[in-house]
Design a protein around this motif. Structure first.
Motif, mmCIF file in Angstrom:
data_model
loop_
_atom_site.group_PDB
_atom_site.id
_atom_site.type_symbol
_atom_site.label_atom_id
_atom_site.label_comp_id
_atom_site.label_asym_id
_atom_site.label_seq_id
_atom_site.Cartn_x
_atom_site.Cartn_y
_atom_site.Cartn_z
ATOM 1 N N GLY A 106 -31.495 -60.553 14.803
ATOM 2 C CA GLY A 106 -31.551 -59.739 13.101
ATOM 3 C C GLY A 106 -32.158 -58.509 13.307
ATOM 4 N N THR A 107 -32.557 -58.040 14.028
ATOM 5 C CA THR A 107 -33.030 -56.806 14.597
ATOM 6 C C THR A 107 -32.923 -55.832 16.067
ATOM 7 N N ARG A 108 -32.941 -54.965 15.706
ATOM 8 C CA ARG A 108 -31.972 -53.817 16.600
ATOM 9 C C ARG A 108 -32.711 -54.111 18.396
ATOM 10 N N ALA A 109 -31.500 -53.909 18.954
ATOM 11 C CA ALA A 109 -31.058 -54.967 19.884
ATOM 12 C C ALA A 109 -32.013 -53.387 20.982
ATOM 13 N N PRO A 110 -33.674 -53.355 21.871
ATOM 14 C CA PRO A 110 -33.720 -52.959 22.601
ATOM 15 C C PRO A 110 -32.786 -51.923 23.758
ATOM 16 N N GLY A 111 -33.112 -50.351 23.659
ATOM 17 C CA GLY A 111 -32.082 -49.369 24.219
ATOM 18 C C GLY A 111 -32.282 -49.624 25.555
ATOM 19 N N LEU A 112 -31.126 -49.757 26.071
ATOM 20 C CA LEU A 112 -31.143 -49.380 27.718
ATOM 21 C C LEU A 112 -30.196 -48.827 28.677
ATOM 22 N N THR A 113 -30.541 -47.957 29.091
ATOM 23 C CA THR A 113 -29.296 -47.156 30.111
ATOM 24 C C THR A 113 -30.244 -47.411 31.770
ATOM 25 N N LEU A 114 -28.720 -47.950 32.054
ATOM 26 C CA LEU A 114 -28.914 -48.497 33.872
ATOM 27 C C LEU A 114 -27.958 -47.482 34.786
ATOM 28 N N PRO A 115 -27.547 -48.021 36.085
ATOM 29 C CA PRO A 115 -26.999 -47.801 36.743
ATOM 30 C C PRO A 115 -26.111 -48.665 37.482
ATOM 31 N N ASP A 116 -24.811 -48.808 37.153
ATOM 32 C CA ASP A 116 -24.670 -49.950 37.195
ATOM 33 C C ASP A 116 -24.172 -49.508 38.983
ATOM 34 N N THR A 117 -23.065 -50.601 39.668
ATOM 35 C CA THR A 117 -23.252 -50.737 41.461
ATOM 36 C C THR A 117 -22.689 -49.401 41.737
ATOM 37 N N HIS A 118 -22.599 -48.043 41.517
ATOM 38 C CA HIS A 118 -21.822 -47.085 41.933
ATOM 39 C C HIS A 118 -22.524 -45.813 41.317
ATOM 40 N N GLY A 119 -24.176 -46.420 40.565
ATOM 41 C CA GLY A 119 -25.332 -45.279 39.881
ATOM 42 C C GLY A 119 -24.408 -44.957 38.488
ATOM 43 N N THR A 120 -23.742 -45.245 38.474
ATOM 44 C CA THR A 120 -22.946 -44.566 36.966
ATOM 45 C C THR A 120 -24.009 -45.018 35.914
ATOM 46 N N PRO A 121 -24.321 -44.436 35.117
ATOM 47 C CA PRO A 121 -25.422 -45.124 34.042
ATOM 48 C C PRO A 121 -24.644 -45.648 32.396
ATOM 49 N N VAL A 122 -25.247 -46.893 32.521
ATOM 50 C CA VAL A 122 -24.890 -47.288 31.065
ATOM 51 C C VAL A 122 -25.324 -47.570 30.538
ATOM 52 N N ALA A 123 -25.091 -46.661 29.214
ATOM 53 C CA ALA A 123 -26.098 -46.541 28.299
ATOM 54 C C ALA A 123 -25.903 -47.923 27.502
ATOM 55 N N LEU A 124 -25.984 -48.861 26.226
ATOM 56 C CA LEU A 124 -26.183 -50.066 25.604
ATOM 57 C C LEU A 124 -26.052 -48.824 24.216
ATOM 58 N N ALA A 125 -26.576 -47.962 23.764
ATOM 59 C CA ALA A 125 -26.055 -46.986 23.152
ATOM 60 C C ALA A 125 -24.748 -46.085 22.427
ATOM 61 N N GLN A 126 -23.814 -46.349 23.498
ATOM 62 C CA GLN A 126 -23.178 -45.744 23.949
ATOM 63 C C GLN A 126 -21.559 -46.708 24.105
#
Length: 157
Positions: free
Chosen positions: A10-30
């Motif tokens: 019920g609360t906002r999920a914490p954000g995260l931005t992490l690299p995938d297996t090729h180094g491309t950042p994946v951001a939950l906010a995006q």
């Protein structure tokens, strides 16, 4: 375990931005606008983790049918995750929480400070970024596929 505590449904999920297996950042906010399952696991190539993620791989249609993007996260380095993903042919993103070590796992309250790895925590985030379901299992205990199916069904209801 981390002192941050597991975020409450019920609360906002914490954000995260992490690299995938090729180094491309994946951001939950995006990914806002799309429900996301964030699945933390301890170690690539380990027995229980391989069994769990292969089960998710083999049942990816349940996530696709619900319109849910699956992200699997561990503190392993990107290159280890890439080798494991290629070996197992995972159709979902594996993200590296290697550096700063365990930052995302800490934000979700599933980082084991004593051993430096993520615990088995799964979180379902709706399209608005709100946490709708979570489960954290003790060390050595796999998460049942049925729990994911129930959470996906509840999200769609």
């Amino acid at each position: 375990m981390s002192g941050a505590g597991v975020p409450q449904v019920g609360t906002r999920a914490p954000g995260l931005t992490l690299p995938d297996t090729h180094g491309t950042p994946v951001a939950l906010a995006q990914l806002r606008g799309t429900p996301v399952a964030v699945v933390f696991f301890p170690f690539a190539f380990s027995g229980i983790c391989t069994a769990e993620l292969c089960e998710l791989r083999d049942d990816i249609a349940a996530f696709d049918d619900a319109g849910v993007r699956l992200l699997a996260v561990s503190c392993d380095p990107m290159f280890a995750l890439r080798a494991w993903s290629e070996q197992e042919r995972f159709p979902f993103d594996l993200l590296s929480d290697f550096w700063p070590h365990g930052e995302a796992a800490r934000a979700y309250g599933v980082f084991d400070e004593a051993t430096g790895h993520a615990l088995r925590g799964s979180f379902l985030v709706d399209a608005d970024g709100v946490l709708r379901w979570s489960v954290v299992n003790p060390r050595g205990q796999a998460r049942p596929l049925s729990a994911y199916r129930q959470a996906l069904a509840a999200l769609s209801a």
